[in-house]
Design an enzyme around this catalytic site. Structure first.
Site, mmCIF file in Angstrom:
data_model
loop_
_atom_site.group_PDB
_atom_site.id
_atom_site.type_symbol
_atom_site.label_atom_id
_atom_site.label_comp_id
_atom_site.label_asym_id
_atom_site.label_seq_id
_atom_site.Cartn_x
_atom_site.Cartn_y
_atom_site.Cartn_z
ATOM 1 N N ASN A 60 0.824 -1.207 0.000
ATOM 2 C CA ASN A 60 0.000 0.000 0.000
ATOM 3 C C ASN A 60 0.856 1.253 0.000
ATOM 4 O O ASN A 60 0.534 2.250 -0.667
ATOM 5 C CB ASN A 60 -0.913 0.020 1.230
ATOM 6 C CG ASN A 60 -2.081 -0.931 1.118
ATOM 7 O OD1 ASN A 60 -2.306 -1.535 0.071
ATOM 8 N ND2 ASN A 60 -2.830 -1.077 2.194
ATOM 9 N N ARG A 386 -11.969 -4.494 -13.542
ATOM 10 C CA ARG A 386 -10.918 -5.458 -13.212
ATOM 11 C C ARG A 386 -11.551 -6.843 -13.268
ATOM 12 O O ARG A 386 -12.618 -7.065 -12.694
ATOM 13 C CB ARG A 386 -10.349 -5.208 -11.809
ATOM 14 C CG ARG A 386 -9.774 -3.826 -11.580
ATOM 15 C CD ARG A 386 -9.058 -3.741 -10.235
ATOM 16 N NE ARG A 386 -8.884 -2.382 -9.791
ATOM 17 C CZ ARG A 386 -7.921 -1.567 -10.211
ATOM 18 N NH1 ARG A 386 -7.044 -2.010 -11.092
ATOM 19 N NH2 ARG A 386 -7.829 -0.329 -9.756
ATOM 20 N N ARG A 416 -6.367 1.524 -12.925
ATOM 21 C CA ARG A 416 -4.974 1.681 -12.527
ATOM 22 C C ARG A 416 -4.299 0.351 -12.212
ATOM 23 O O ARG A 416 -4.824 -0.458 -11.445
ATOM 24 C CB ARG A 416 -4.901 2.606 -11.312
ATOM 25 C CG ARG A 416 -3.485 2.991 -10.911
ATOM 26 C CD ARG A 416 -3.518 3.970 -9.778
ATOM 27 N NE ARG A 416 -4.109 5.238 -10.192
ATOM 28 C CZ ARG A 416 -4.967 5.927 -9.450
ATOM 29 N NH1 ARG A 416 -5.366 5.454 -8.297
ATOM 30 N NH2 ARG A 416 -5.437 7.088 -9.860
ATOM 31 N N HIS A 446 -16.420 3.436 -13.975
ATOM 32 C CA HIS A 446 -16.197 2.667 -12.757
ATOM 33 C C HIS A 446 -17.449 1.893 -12.343
ATOM 34 O O HIS A 446 -17.429 1.124 -11.387
ATOM 35 C CB HIS A 446 -15.762 3.628 -11.632
ATOM 36 C CG HIS A 446 -15.189 2.958 -10.433
ATOM 37 N ND1 HIS A 446 -15.818 2.958 -9.207
ATOM 38 C CD2 HIS A 446 -14.027 2.273 -10.259
ATOM 39 C CE1 HIS A 446 -15.077 2.306 -8.337
ATOM 40 N NE2 HIS A 446 -13.988 1.874 -8.937
ATOM 41 N N TYR A 479 -12.734 -9.398 -0.755
ATOM 42 C CA TYR A 479 -13.330 -8.079 -0.516
ATOM 43 C C TYR A 479 -14.789 -8.256 -0.097
ATOM 44 O O TYR A 479 -15.474 -9.154 -0.592
ATOM 45 C CB TYR A 479 -13.321 -7.224 -1.791
ATOM 46 C CG TYR A 479 -11.981 -6.800 -2.320
ATOM 47 C CD1 TYR A 479 -10.792 -7.308 -1.824
ATOM 48 C CD2 TYR A 479 -11.911 -5.875 -3.366
ATOM 49 C CE1 TYR A 479 -9.572 -6.907 -2.338
ATOM 50 C CE2 TYR A 479 -10.692 -5.464 -3.877
ATOM 51 C CZ TYR A 479 -9.525 -5.991 -3.364
ATOM 52 O OH TYR A 479 -8.322 -5.590 -3.875
ATOM 53 N N ARG A 575 -13.531 3.135 5.399
ATOM 54 C CA ARG A 575 -12.352 2.291 5.564
ATOM 55 C C ARG A 575 -11.052 3.083 5.531
ATOM 56 O O ARG A 575 -10.175 2.926 6.362
ATOM 57 C CB ARG A 575 -12.315 1.217 4.484
ATOM 58 C CG ARG A 575 -11.159 0.230 4.628
ATOM 59 C CD ARG A 575 -10.951 -0.560 3.355
ATOM 60 N NE ARG A 575 -10.278 0.206 2.336
ATOM 61 C CZ ARG A 575 -10.464 0.057 1.015
ATOM 62 N NH1 ARG A 575 -11.326 -0.811 0.587
ATOM 63 N NH2 ARG A 575 -9.786 0.779 0.155
ATOM 64 N N HIS A 603 -15.075 -3.120 1.142
ATOM 65 C CA HIS A 603 -15.144 -2.497 -0.175
ATOM 66 C C HIS A 603 -16.547 -2.067 -0.573
ATOM 67 O O HIS A 603 -16.728 -1.355 -1.553
ATOM 68 C CB HIS A 603 -14.593 -3.486 -1.211
ATOM 69 C CG HIS A 603 -14.288 -2.894 -2.539
ATOM 70 N ND1 HIS A 603 -15.069 -3.124 -3.661
ATOM 71 C CD2 HIS A 603 -13.299 -2.067 -2.941
ATOM 72 C CE1 HIS A 603 -14.553 -2.473 -4.697
ATOM 73 N NE2 HIS A 603 -13.485 -1.823 -4.294
#
Length: 696
Positions: A60, A386, A416, A446, A479, A575, A603
């Site tokens: 991270n 993704r 990304r 998204h 997630y 979060r 998530h």
């Protein structure tokens, strides 16, 4: 620009704009990694899972420098004015380096003093050079000669050999030499770059090491035997280093004719963009550090002296290589959906709610697979952000196209770190006859949407899946996310219109059920917060609860402050980064913010508005961030069946507000306090509760 953003610019004297009321987004995001690291320090967490959390905090931090710190540096270069927090970019960058230095020290302290000794005691040894015995040393030297040295290309630095290009996050050794080489050149400095083809963690054979799970870092092997690459010369010192670079790809979409080609070109150079951070061995002499800083054009504060391997996150390989179930979380089986072998019939009976990872992701895969084979299905449309390697979703879409279905995939090339993978499966989809759309110029897609059009008798029926997470079977087990599968006609019509917009064939018409960025979601959230404030001012019950990954949109923050002042009870489960300051007297007394960090990555995005007894519940792909609300294509969808809405409130909101084991409470000063059960309270972990309840 959305109308709400224009209107916001007309109220500069609003006291809620006081910079003291707005935390810095980057510093708040950086602090999240201390909460991740706390999991690595928690003895209640299984030992190899603690190692995994340590590695996650390191990874991270890498990404933070690649993206967030690089964004601040970009703002500094272009003299961008301060954000709502009032901090100039130069100040933010300095504070980033100070806070990151604290994190790095804590990470290596955790590794050297806590986890490495605990792992060794449990029979999992990561051996330092000074702990190798003679037999281990002989084997490692032979391994170096046979497996490592043949692929290395050391480079001496002199006028004919300038400093080589150093790839982002690659392992390198700077070597100090004395003596002359074969051509009589005096030795000074050399660089040894470790190709990415080499394993960063090497496992010793049990018959050599004496232990079943013994490992060494590649960096230790390189440093130990580097002299073998410079015969006839004396190695005075060898120091590992790693540079982290800006990884944000910038493509002027309005100036390129083919976004895919432009991204391919950008990806070639991504690993060599501007340097942001230098990690180097703690004992490296200052003159060498200065040489590296000059080469990478970095300031002194960008140096992080490391007490251990510079690529500590690579020890995650030990987690995968060691099969010791007692040192990991117990395995679980996600709950299966009854009737998933006939998804269309199941959804016609009623909406399906999936709460991953506690509910299996299989029904989503089944919906696409069955649609691909069903002769009554005419069209499939899906967004792909993704998907993961060897995606079953992609294969099903390919099969659907081969079976003569009209298949459209909106592939977000700018996801990304997944750009290259997305380019690859976009090519595969196109080769199979899928119509691939790359979204909208200037707005990253998204939204997570799947639409299946099926002929049933004399009518066409739309089946829709909407989710808060990606179409990625792997992350669906790691997630927490909410998914809805429905045949609701209005939701189906709304999703159809959004797909029409993405393919460039529809105006921004008002949707019946969905809120959509960049058109109605921002305004819709603000309107619902203000509605709660009106209820409070009228003396009616007023409450809202929202769960998300991050919060920084200034208008939303100020609207929440105003609602708190009006008397609205507000609970936020955020979060990561949160720029709102709860508990400020007279401003945010009625706001509470908590962060949950546990086994699974939180998530899901869920918004609940009390509305004086007639509540509204939404799930969304969007956080309350500027980019999500104003510069992306997002969808926010209602959970309409009362029993499903009640389930979301219970599982994803109330359950998390009761957590006193994995919860951190944000204080007015921006610090987080870890919660613990009070004397008379039962311990409660939200994630463990759902595992026990839903997974048996």
């Amino acid at each position: 620009m959305p109308a709400s953003a224009v209107a916001d610019a007309t109220a500069p004297d609003d006291p809620l704009r006081d910079p003291a009321l707005h935390a810095n987004r980057e510093l708040s995001q950086l602090d999240f990694n201390f909460r991740v690291l706390a999991q690595a320090q928690d003895p209640a967490v299984p030992l190899l899972e603690r190692l995994r959390f340590l590695c996650i905090s390191c990874t991270n931090l890498d990404e933070f420098f690649e993206i967030r710190a690089a964004t601040v540096r970009h703002a500094l270069d272009f003299n961008t004015p301060p954000g709502p927090d009032g901090l100039p970019p130069a100040v933010v960058l300095r504070r980033i380096h100070d806070r990151a230095a604290e994190l790095v020290q804590a990470q290596y302290r955790c590794w050297n003093e806590v986890l490495r000794p605990a792992l060794a005691q449990a029979g999992v040894r990561v051996l330092a050079r000074d702990h190798w015995n003679a037999r281990q040393t002989r084997w490692l030297r032979a391994y170096f000669r046979d497996e490592i040295m043949p692929v290395l290309s050391p480079l001496g630095l002199d006028p004919a050999h300038p400093f080589p290009k150093i790839l982002n996050k690659s392992l390198n050794i700077v070597v100090v030499l004395k003596g002359r080489d074969a051509f009589g050149r005096a030795g000074h400095l050399a660089i040894v770059r470790a190709p990415r083809s080499l394993p960063r963690i090497i496992q010793l054979p049990p018959k050599v090491s004496g232990g079943e799970h013994d490992f060494v870092f590649l960096s230790a092997v390189l440093s130990a035997f580097v002299d073998e690459m410079f015969p006839g010369m004396e190695v005075k010192g060898a120091y590992q280093f790693r540079v982290t670079r800006n990884s944000e790809l910038i493509v002027d979409e309005e100036e390129v004719e083919n976004l895919a080609l432009a991204l391919r070109d950008e990806l070639v150079g991504r690993g060599y963009l501007r340097a942001m951070r230098l990690e180097i061995a703690r004992n490296c002499p200052k003159p060498i550090v200065r040489t590296l800083l000059e080469n990478f054009e970095l300031p002194e504060e960008a140096v992080y002296r490391i007490d251990g391997p510079v690529n500590l996150n690579r020890v995650i390989q030990v987690y995968d290589l060691v099969q010791r179930p007692e040192l990991k979380y117990p395995p679980f089986q996600p709950r299966k959906l009854a009737g998933s072998d006939a998804m269309f019939e199941r959804v016609r009976e009623g909406d399906v709610l999936l709460h991953h990872p506690f509910d299996a992701f299989a029904p989503v895969l089944e919906l696409v697979k069955q649609a691909a084979e069903d002769p009554n299905v005419l069209a499939i449309k899906q967004t792909l952000y993704r998907t993961g390697k060897d995606s079953a979703i992609v294969e099903a879409l390919v099969q659907a196209a081969r079976n003569g279905k009209d298949v459209t995939a909106v592939v977000e090339l700018r996801a990304r770190f997944d750009e290259e993978a997305n380019l690859g499966f976009a090519d595969r989809l196109q080769e199979a006859g899928v119509q691939v759309v790359y979204g909208v110029v200037g707005y990253k897609t998204h939204a997570k949407m799947l639409l299946v059009v099926r002929r049933e008798g004399r009518q066409l029926r739309r089946y829709v899946h909407l989710g808060t997470g990606n179409y990625h079977a792997g992350t669906a087990r790691a997630y927490t996310d909410i998914g809805l599968i429905t045949a609701d006609p209005q939701i189906g019509s709304d999703v159809h219109q959004v797909f029409q917009q993405l393919s460039g064939l529809a105006p921004a018409t008002r949707l019946e059920r969905l809120l959509q960025s960049p058109f109605t979601l921002h305004a819709g959230v603000l309107a619902r917060i203000e509605r709660e404030a009106r209820h409070a001012r009228a003396g009616r019950p007023a409450r809202l609860v929202a769960k998300m990954n991050a919060l920084n949109e200034p208008q939303v923050v100020r609207a929440l402050y105003a609602a708190s002042q009006a008397g609205v009870s507000i609970d936020l489960i955020v979060r990561g980064a949160c720029t709102l300051r709860p508990g400020v007297p007279g401003v945010s007394d009625n706001i509470r913010v908590r962060s949950i960090v546990g086994r699974f990555l939180e998530h899901s995005r869920v918004y609940w508005f009390g509305n004086d007894g007639d509540p509204e519940l939404f799930c969304a792909s969007a956080d309350w961030l500027e980019r999500n609300l104003l510069r992306r294509v997002e969808v926010c969808f209602p959970i309409l069946p009362p029993e499903l809405a009640a389930r979301v409130v219970d599982e994803a909101l109330d359950n998390y507000l009761a957590d006193n084991l994995n919860a951190w409470e944000l204080q007015a000063d921006g610090r987080y306090r870890r919660l613990a059960p009070e004397a008379d309270a039962m311990p409660h972990s939200a994630q463990a509760t759902l595992l026990a309840r839903l997974c048996g």
